[in-house]
Design a protein around this motif. Sequence first.
Motif, PDB file in Angstrom:
ATOM      1  N   LEU A   1       6.790   3.454 -11.136  1.00  0.00           N
ATOM      2  CA  LEU A   1       5.776   3.496 -12.206  1.00  0.00           C
ATOM      3  C   LEU A   1       4.356   3.643 -11.668  1.00  0.00           C
ATOM      4  N   GLN A   2       4.193   4.461 -10.630  1.00  0.00           N
ATOM      5  CA  GLN A   2       2.842   4.680 -10.112  1.00  0.00           C
ATOM      6  C   GLN A   2       1.944   5.316 -11.172  1.00  0.00           C
ATOM      7  N   GLY A   3       2.534   6.092 -12.066  1.00  0.00           N
ATOM      8  CA  GLY A   3       1.721   6.746 -13.099  1.00  0.00           C
ATOM      9  C   GLY A   3       1.266   5.785 -14.170  1.00  0.00           C
TER      10      GLY A   3
ATOM     11  N   VAL B   1       0.872  -1.180   0.000  1.00  0.00           N
ATOM     12  CA  VAL B   1       0.000   0.000   0.000  1.00  0.00           C
ATOM     13  C   VAL B   1       0.904   1.224   0.000  1.00  0.00           C
ATOM     14  N   ARG B   2       0.582   2.242  -0.799  1.00  0.00           N
ATOM     15  CA  ARG B   2       1.392   3.461  -0.826  1.00  0.00           C
ATOM     16  C   ARG B   2       0.433   4.605  -1.126  1.00  0.00           C
ATOM     17  N   GLY B   3       0.990   5.805  -0.954  1.00  0.00           N
ATOM     18  CA  GLY B   3       0.125   6.969  -1.105  1.00  0.00           C
ATOM     19  C   GLY B   3      -0.135   7.541   0.278  1.00  0.00           C
ATOM     20  N   ALA B   4       0.232   8.796   0.487  1.00  0.00           N
ATOM     21  CA  ALA B   4       0.216   9.357   1.841  1.00  0.00           C
ATOM     22  C   ALA B   4      -1.079   9.093   2.617  1.00  0.00           C
ATOM     23  N   PRO B   5      -2.253   9.453   2.093  1.00  0.00           N
ATOM     24  CA  PRO B   5      -3.469   9.216   2.894  1.00  0.00           C
ATOM     25  C   PRO B   5      -3.720   7.735   3.175  1.00  0.00           C
ATOM     26  N   ALA B   6      -3.478   6.880   2.175  1.00  0.00           N
ATOM     27  CA  ALA B   6      -3.713   5.441   2.366  1.00  0.00           C
ATOM     28  C   ALA B   6      -2.775   4.887   3.437  1.00  0.00           C
TER      29      ALA B   6
ATOM     30  N   SER C   1       7.811   3.021   9.380  1.00  0.00           N
ATOM     31  CA  SER C   1       7.626   2.295   8.108  1.00  0.00           C
ATOM     32  C   SER C   1       8.040   3.152   6.903  1.00  0.00           C
ATOM     33  N   ARG C   2       7.711   4.453   6.905  1.00  0.00           N
ATOM     34  CA  ARG C   2       8.171   5.361   5.825  1.00  0.00           C
ATOM     35  C   ARG C   2       8.241   6.774   6.425  1.00  0.00           C
ATOM     36  N   PRO C   3       9.201   7.607   6.004  1.00  0.00           N
ATOM     37  CA  PRO C   3       9.483   8.838   6.745  1.00  0.00           C
ATOM     38  C   PRO C   3       8.827  10.114   6.241  1.00  0.00           C
TER      39      PRO C   3
ATOM     40  N   ALA D   1       6.375  18.582  -0.300  1.00  0.00           N
ATOM     41  CA  ALA D   1       7.117  17.342  -0.585  1.00  0.00           C
ATOM     42  C   ALA D   1       6.182  16.420  -1.345  1.00  0.00           C
ATOM     43  N   ASN D   2       6.625  15.956  -2.479  1.00  0.00           N
ATOM     44  CA  ASN D   2       5.815  15.044  -3.279  1.00  0.00           C
ATOM     45  C   ASN D   2       6.751  14.159  -4.096  1.00  0.00           C
ATOM     46  N   LYS D   3       6.150  13.239  -4.838  1.00  0.00           N
ATOM     47  CA  LYS D   3       6.926  12.277  -5.606  1.00  0.00           C
ATOM     48  C   LYS D   3       8.039  12.924  -6.417  1.00  0.00           C
ATOM     49  N   ILE D   4       9.170  12.287  -6.471  1.00  0.00           N
ATOM     50  CA  ILE D   4      10.320  12.787  -7.214  1.00  0.00           C
ATOM     51  C   ILE D   4       9.907  13.090  -8.653  1.00  0.00           C
TER      52      ILE D   4
ATOM     53  N   HIS E   1       1.061  13.488 -12.018  1.00  0.00           N
ATOM     54  CA  HIS E   1       2.306  12.740 -11.772  1.00  0.00           C
ATOM     55  C   HIS E   1       2.050  11.745 -10.640  1.00  0.00           C
ATOM     56  N   CYS E   2       2.641  10.563 -10.759  1.00  0.00           N
ATOM     57  CA  CYS E   2       2.498   9.528  -9.755  1.00  0.00           C
ATOM     58  C   CYS E   2       1.049   9.062  -9.672  1.00  0.00           C
ATOM     59  N   ASN E   3       0.661   8.527  -8.532  1.00  0.00           N
ATOM     60  CA  ASN E   3      -0.743   8.115  -8.373  1.00  0.00           C
ATOM     61  C   ASN E   3      -1.280   8.780  -7.122  1.00  0.00           C
TER      62      ASN E   3
ATOM     63  N   VAL F   1      12.932   9.372  -3.419  1.00  0.00           N
ATOM     64  CA  VAL F   1      11.629   9.140  -4.053  1.00  0.00           C
ATOM     65  C   VAL F   1      10.680  10.320  -3.829  1.00  0.00           C
ATOM     66  N   PHE F   2      11.202  11.386  -3.196  1.00  0.00           N
ATOM     67  CA  PHE F   2      10.432  12.625  -3.048  1.00  0.00           C
ATOM     68  C   PHE F   2      11.343  13.809  -3.325  1.00  0.00           C
ATOM     69  N   ASP F   3      10.724  14.932  -3.704  1.00  0.00           N
ATOM     70  CA  ASP F   3      11.490  16.171  -3.780  1.00  0.00           C
ATOM     71  C   ASP F   3      10.609  17.303  -3.242  1.00  0.00           C
TER      72      ASP F   3
ATOM     73  N   GLY G   1      -9.412   9.807  -4.349  1.00  0.00           N
ATOM     74  CA  GLY G   1      -8.090  10.407  -4.542  1.00  0.00           C
ATOM     75  C   GLY G   1      -8.076  11.898  -4.286  1.00  0.00           C
ATOM     76  N   THR G   2      -6.863  12.419  -4.281  1.00  0.00           N
ATOM     77  CA  THR G   2      -6.702  13.858  -4.039  1.00  0.00           C
ATOM     78  C   THR G   2      -6.623  14.569  -5.390  1.00  0.00           C
ATOM     79  N   ALA G   3      -5.431  14.618  -5.984  1.00  0.00           N
ATOM     80  CA  ALA G   3      -5.318  15.261  -7.305  1.00  0.00           C
ATOM     81  C   ALA G   3      -6.158  14.506  -8.334  1.00  0.00           C
TER      82      ALA G   3
ATOM     83  N   ALA H   1       0.368  15.629  -2.515  1.00  0.00           N
ATOM     84  CA  ALA H   1       1.433  16.055  -1.603  1.00  0.00           C
ATOM     85  C   ALA H   1       1.579  15.028  -0.492  1.00  0.00           C
ATOM     86  N   ASP H   2       2.798  14.765  -0.114  1.00  0.00           N
ATOM     87  CA  ASP H   2       3.061  13.882   1.022  1.00  0.00           C
ATOM     88  C   ASP H   2       3.245  14.669   2.305  1.00  0.00           C
ATOM     89  N   ARG H   3       3.754  15.872   2.178  1.00  0.00           N
ATOM     90  CA  ARG H   3       3.862  16.737   3.341  1.00  0.00           C
ATOM     91  C   ARG H   3       3.978  18.186   2.861  1.00  0.00           C
TER      92      ARG H   3
HETATM   93  C1  LIG Z   1      -2.689  11.076  -2.500  1.00  0.00           C
HETATM   94  S1  LIG Z   1      -1.104  11.704  -2.397  1.00  0.00           S
HETATM   95  C2  LIG Z   1      -0.151  10.274  -2.777  1.00  0.00           C
HETATM   96  C3  LIG Z   1       1.314  10.626  -2.858  1.00  0.00           C
HETATM   97  O1  LIG Z   1       2.081   9.491  -2.438  1.00  0.00           O
HETATM   98  C4  LIG Z   1       2.906   9.101  -3.509  1.00  0.00           C
HETATM   99  O2  LIG Z   1       4.122   8.577  -3.076  1.00  0.00           O
HETATM  100  P1  LIG Z   1       4.268   6.965  -2.898  1.00  0.00           P
HETATM  101  O3  LIG Z   1       3.626   6.325  -4.087  1.00  0.00           O
HETATM  102  O4  LIG Z   1       5.781   6.758  -2.836  1.00  0.00           O
HETATM  103  O5  LIG Z   1       3.605   6.628  -1.587  1.00  0.00           O
HETATM  104  C5  LIG Z   1       3.108  10.371  -4.292  1.00  0.00           C
HETATM  105  O6  LIG Z   1       4.043  11.215  -3.664  1.00  0.00           O
HETATM  106  C6  LIG Z   1       1.726  10.936  -4.269  1.00  0.00           C
HETATM  107  O7  LIG Z   1       1.646  12.284  -4.584  1.00  0.00           O
END
Ligand SMILES: CSC[C@H]1O[C@H](OP(=O)(O)O)[C@H](O)[C@@H]1O
Length: 358
Positions: A204-206, A53-58, A95-97, A255-258, A165-167, A321-323, A177-179, A245-247
Amino acid sequence: MRERLLATEKVKSIDWCEGRLRLLDQRRLPMQEIWQTCDTAADVASAIREMVVRGAPAIGICAAYGLAMGLRTRLAEGGDWRLALEEDFRLLAESRPTAANLFWALRQMRERLERLKPGEDPLVALEAQAASIHASDREANLTMAQFGLELIRKHRGSPQNLLTHCNTGALASGGFGTALGVIRAAHLGGLVECVYVGETRPWLQGSRLTAWELQGEGVPVCVHADSAAAHLLKTRAISWIIVGADRIAANGDVANKIGTYSLAVLAMHHGVRFMVVASTSAIDLTLESGDDIPLEERAGTELLEVNGQRCAADVETFNPVFDITPADLIDVIVTEKGVVERPSTAGIEALLSHRRLH
Ligand SMILES: CSC[C@H]1O[C@H](OP(=O)(O)O)[C@H](O)[C@@H]1O
């Protein structure tokens, strides 16, 4: 629009049923839909770390359910469950920072424990709190989708090309979802000509996840290499770049996906509007600027292995994996509490205190 969005809901990646958490393994999508069951906090921490599972809210939602399962285990063990539960808090927090939602959700769970009344069942309380975090994220996404749609419509009321960008879809959140929720609403509102999606190396989340979500709902989608973004913006009329956004730091840095930062620079150069969509649970007021946000780096093997093929052996890698996208490159941040145009510290403060800036 809320009802129309609800009617389109197809993708669900988090299933909480009778005290057990099932996760759609996002590493296997889109070719396989395999569900993984988590029974403990450690299972959830591993699922987050391994990107099941990935994605900040999830991530935040799953950590909350993981803590509820941890409490069930600690209560069954007997003894000082509060002390034992600290291990589960630690496992999940480590688990993730980067995603603020993870730490926000754990804080919500901790505060719920601190509000326990004498005789109140802690397990019932935590399971209800986790379900509330899940439901409120989904609801926030429906609200943000409508705010974002209105911004797009106000900018131009005809079908237009959007880039993401990303998912940031249902897979990355409690639903919609957000965006990608904004993009879903724009499609329903007849404002989408095509959604351009960067493949989002290296996971390859996109190309794997966002394309799958959009195709499943008949939204026109075009996948491009991350490195093609500049040429795409130069040769095709893109009206918005919309990302998650992740933060978000107190000054509006994101801060969001690279690759997000480079898209923001390209947007500025090409006169494309840049929208960030994230609930206020992503805002971290303890950090003055994006310079303070911890940016996760992942193993170089994730960069060097493609479809099981090694690209190079024993080579140094650079795999953040973020910038950080500075606030001055962002036209608007959309949250469930409202929007902040040309984000700044004052704008974020006004948003959170419900004060109007103008
Ligand atoms: C709904 S925001 C999801 C956010 O998380 C993604 O990162 P990751 O796939 O590494 O968890 C990406 O930064 C998205 O913008």
